[in-house]
Design an enzyme around this catalytic site. Structure first.
Site, PDB file in Angstrom:
ATOM      1  N   LYS A  66     -67.333 -81.476 -12.775  1.00 20.89           N
ATOM      2  CA  LYS A  66     -68.660 -81.999 -12.566  1.00 20.89           C
ATOM      3  C   LYS A  66     -68.853 -81.640 -11.159  1.00 20.89           C
ATOM      4  O   LYS A  66     -67.905 -81.622 -10.405  1.00 20.89           O
ATOM      5  CB  LYS A  66     -68.701 -83.501 -12.756  1.00 20.89           C
ATOM      6  CG  LYS A  66     -67.776 -84.300 -11.866  1.00 20.89           C
ATOM      7  CD  LYS A  66     -68.043 -85.760 -12.126  1.00 20.89           C
ATOM      8  CE  LYS A  66     -67.562 -86.707 -11.089  1.00 20.89           C
ATOM      9  NZ  LYS A  66     -66.259 -87.076 -11.011  1.00 20.89           N
ATOM     10  N   LYS A  67     -70.003 -81.393 -10.738  1.00 20.15           N
ATOM     11  CA  LYS A  67     -70.141 -80.588  -9.574  1.00 20.15           C
ATOM     12  C   LYS A  67     -69.216 -80.951  -8.471  1.00 20.15           C
ATOM     13  O   LYS A  67     -68.390 -80.320  -8.176  1.00 20.15           O
ATOM     14  CB  LYS A  67     -71.518 -80.542  -9.052  1.00 20.15           C
ATOM     15  CG  LYS A  67     -71.450 -79.812  -7.722  1.00 20.15           C
ATOM     16  CD  LYS A  67     -72.762 -79.261  -7.363  1.00 20.15           C
ATOM     17  CE  LYS A  67     -72.864 -78.768  -5.997  1.00 20.15           C
ATOM     18  NZ  LYS A  67     -71.846 -78.729  -5.120  1.00 20.15           N
ATOM     19  N   TYR A  73     -64.267 -90.715   6.249  1.00 17.63           N
ATOM     20  CA  TYR A  73     -63.807 -90.621   4.870  1.00 17.63           C
ATOM     21  C   TYR A  73     -62.315 -90.885   4.812  1.00 17.63           C
ATOM     22  O   TYR A  73     -61.826 -91.664   4.004  1.00 17.63           O
ATOM     23  CB  TYR A  73     -64.084 -89.226   4.333  1.00 17.63           C
ATOM     24  CG  TYR A  73     -63.608 -89.050   2.926  1.00 17.63           C
ATOM     25  CD1 TYR A  73     -64.443 -89.342   1.854  1.00 17.63           C
ATOM     26  CD2 TYR A  73     -62.321 -88.629   2.659  1.00 17.63           C
ATOM     27  CE1 TYR A  73     -64.005 -89.202   0.568  1.00 17.63           C
ATOM     28  CE2 TYR A  73     -61.878 -88.487   1.371  1.00 17.63           C
ATOM     29  CZ  TYR A  73     -62.723 -88.779   0.323  1.00 17.63           C
ATOM     30  OH  TYR A  73     -62.279 -88.646  -0.950  1.00 17.63           O
TER      31      TYR A  73
END
Length: 641
Positions: free
Chosen positions: A460-461, A518
């Protein structure tokens, strides 16, 4: 053909006069066709293969030299490939007798190519004969505009062969290719360092020849390449002397002009042939002085025969080079992760798997940005080798000629930022992936990243996360961050949960860079299972400084943030301090991360989660039900807790 003849005479200059004189061409002392001088030097007359100046002792490259005694046809425009050397670049120099001297091996050096066209500079003499002190091959003269002298020949293996002279630097041309190795004689001197090419590509600083195996001096470290591309400083291999081991000279750092960084030579480990002195620990690799510096590869500390290997000094951070920190694989001089001095495990080996040296300064954004805009899933090719070719990056950008002008095609560097999420050029790929080495668990990596390549299409992308949104697994990188936090959190033991389980407190973390946030976010998740963390998102702009127009309320900046929900205020304070302390010790973007504590008067009702069924029947359940729950739309106020 008189010695002086222009060498264009009928004889093809191949030494015809002496051709037969013996395979070594020893014959030709004296005249020995001066013809050579224009051999590969620009004017193509294939004349003498050899750049001998009129009396150059060996006429360099004389004699049949193609051992079969056959003269090759006269015009041999290329210096490549002939078996015999014929001077083009002087390769064959020195076949002839050394003046009157020793037969065979001891040819004199071709006295550099004349200052004529950009010809091959004179060949390096093949060092003095094995006589007691054969002279060192003279340094190749620098071709005036031309190639650099191929460094001095290796000094003869005589009693004390002199060191090969340093290659002269080509004035405008390539650099001298380093001094020859010092002879293996009783105390061969160290090969002189190759001169740096003055302009043009920088000389690869010659590796100092290994000192002779006699009482060998250490090879002097290669000189640094002058400006221009930076020369990789050669590491001098210390001579393994009977006596003290030579400490390997640290490779000189290439002085980067705009150059790539010189990979600091790894200091050679002193060998200590008889276990003489312990090898002094390998000198640390010199830092690549940054032009757009690449990371100096930290020298691998040589293991001395007892002396501890010196730690490779981290490559100095060039302007943008990666360096920082001492060797090893961690954040050390090992892989330049690029982006301003934060060295690091980056893509790994020394300066290695990650930026592939290409433009390491913003290696991450550039080369990889390209990789991604490229639309093929491969952000860093999994295997170091593939990079250059497979990644297609360099070759594949140019072909569509001027493309960049039309519109930001993914590959064009110029448009990195369009593609890549913001001027700081970090690709929007999961920041986690960004600097991770090849991640060990696909738990989070870009699902399409290299590891996805096998899976046919992209699943998925780009999912920053693997399985379900936000279930990132652990992996060594995030574990390290988590470990750092656990240590800091251990300072105070406070309640982290409450009976009611209301999420009344929070820690708001923002700033730094998307990537650093992140990674921190994934680290906190591992260190504090009791918290709940939002995805990374972006802060709106605040006020414009002047009186002028103010940003719209919805205007997003590129500064990211995430929120950590907690059940107790006290733990929120503790976590905040831990994060602050963890972050301040780190290099640039990370140390700019800011943290503040929040409290929610009525608590935030996070939607309930029902673990997926074991059989996997309702594995979708977790998404499914919170959907049905209607919860996520309106924070699920329908009676959560």
């Amino acid at each position: 053909m008189s010695d002086e003849g222009p060498g264009t005479g009928p004889g093809n200059g191949l030494g015809q006069k002496e051709d037969s004189s013996g395979p070594e061409g020893s014959g030709g002392s004296g005249p020995q066709r001066r013809g050579g001088d224009n051999h590969g030097r620009g004017r193509g007359r294939g004349r003498g293969r050899g750049g001998g100046r009129p009396g150059a002792p060996g006429g360099s490259g004389s004699g049949p030299r193609h051992r079969d005694g056959v003269r090759r046809p006269q015009k041999r425009p290329s210096c490549i490939g002939c078996k015999g050397a014929h001077g083009g670049t002087g390769s064959g120099a020195g076949a002839g007798g050394a003046g009157a001297g020793g037969a065979g091996a001891g040819g004199g050096a071709g006295a550099g190519g004349g200052a004529g066209g950009a010809g091959g500079a004179g060949g390096a003499g093949a060092g003095g004969g094995a006589g007691a002190g054969g002279g060192a091959g003279g340094a190749g003269g620098a071709g005036a505009g031309g190639g650099a002298g191929a460094g001095g020949g290796a000094g003869g293996a005589g009693a004390g062969g002199g060191a090969g002279g340093a290659g002269g630097a080509g004035a405008g041309g390539g650099a001298g290719a380093g001094g020859g190795a010092g002879g293996a004689g009783a105390g061969g001197g160290a090969g002189g360092a190759g001169g740096a090419g003055a302009g043009g590509g920088a000389g690869a600083g010659g590796a100092g020849g290994a000192g002779g195996a006699g009482a060998g001096g250490a090879g002097a470290g290669g000189g640094a390449g002058g400006a221009g591309g930076a020369g990789a400083g050669g590491a001098g291999a210390g001579g393994a002397g009977a006596g003290g081991a030579g400490a390997g000279g640290a490779g000189g750092a290439g002085a980067g002009g705009a150059g790539g960084a010189g990979a600091g030579g790894a200091g050679g480990a002193g060998a200590g042939e008889e276990a003489g002195g312990a090898g002094a620990g390998g000198g640390a690799g010199g830092a690549g002085a940054g032009g757009a510096g690449g990371a100096g590869a930290g020298g691998a500390g040589g293991a001395g025969a007892g002396g501890a290997g010196g730690a490779g000094a981290g490559g100095g951070a060039g302007a943008g080079g990666a360096g920082a920190g001492g060797g090893g694989r961690g954040r050390g001089g090992s892989g330049g992760r690029g982006r301003g001095g934060s060295g690091g495990r980056g893509r790994g080996g020394s300066g290695g798997r990650r930026g592939r040296g290409r433009e390491r300064a913003r290696g991450r954004s550039r080369e990889r940005a390209r990789g991604r805009g490229r639309g093929r899933g491969e952000k860093r090719p999994r295997s170091p080798s593939s990079q250059s070719s497979s990644s297609g990056s360099p070759p594949r950008r140019p072909p569509p000629g001027r493309r960049p002008f039309f519109h930001p095609v993914g590959d064009a560097d110029y448009f990195e930022y369009l593609q890549e999420g913001g001027p700081d050029g970090e690709p929007d790929v999961p920041p986690g992936a960004i600097e991770q080495g090849p991640t060990d668990d696909p738990g989070e990596g870009p699902s399409t990243g290299p590891r996805g390549q096998g899976d046919g299409g992209r699943r998925k992308k780009g999912g920053w996360f693997g399985k379900h949104r936000g279930q990132g697994g652990s992996n060594p990188k995030f574990e390290n961050i988590a470990e750092g936090l656990r240590v800091l959190l251990a300072r105070s033991h406070v309640e982290r949960t409450t009976e009611e389980g209301n999420w009344v407190a929070g820690v708001f973390v923002y700033g730094g860079s998307k990537t650093s946030l992140y990674n921190l976010r994934r680290g906190i998740a591992l260190a504090v299972p009791q918290c709940r963390i939002t995805p990374l998102s972006r802060l709106p702009f605040g006020m414009a400084p002047g009186p002028g127009p103010q940003p719209g309320p919805l205007r997003e900046s590129i500064v990211c943030y995430f929120m950590v929900f907690l059940q107790t205020h006290i733990f929120a304070e503790v976590l905040k301090d831990a994060i602050k302390d963890l972050v301040m010790t780190k290099p640039a973007p990370t140390c700019n991360i800011k943290v503040t504590v929040c409290s929610f008067d009525d608590g935030v009702d996070l939607p309930p989660w029902f673990p997926p069924m074991v059989e996997g029947a309702a594995a979708e359940g977790d998404d499914g039900d919170d959907g049905d729950e209607g919860g996520d739309g309106d924070e699920g106020e329908e009676g959560q807790e």
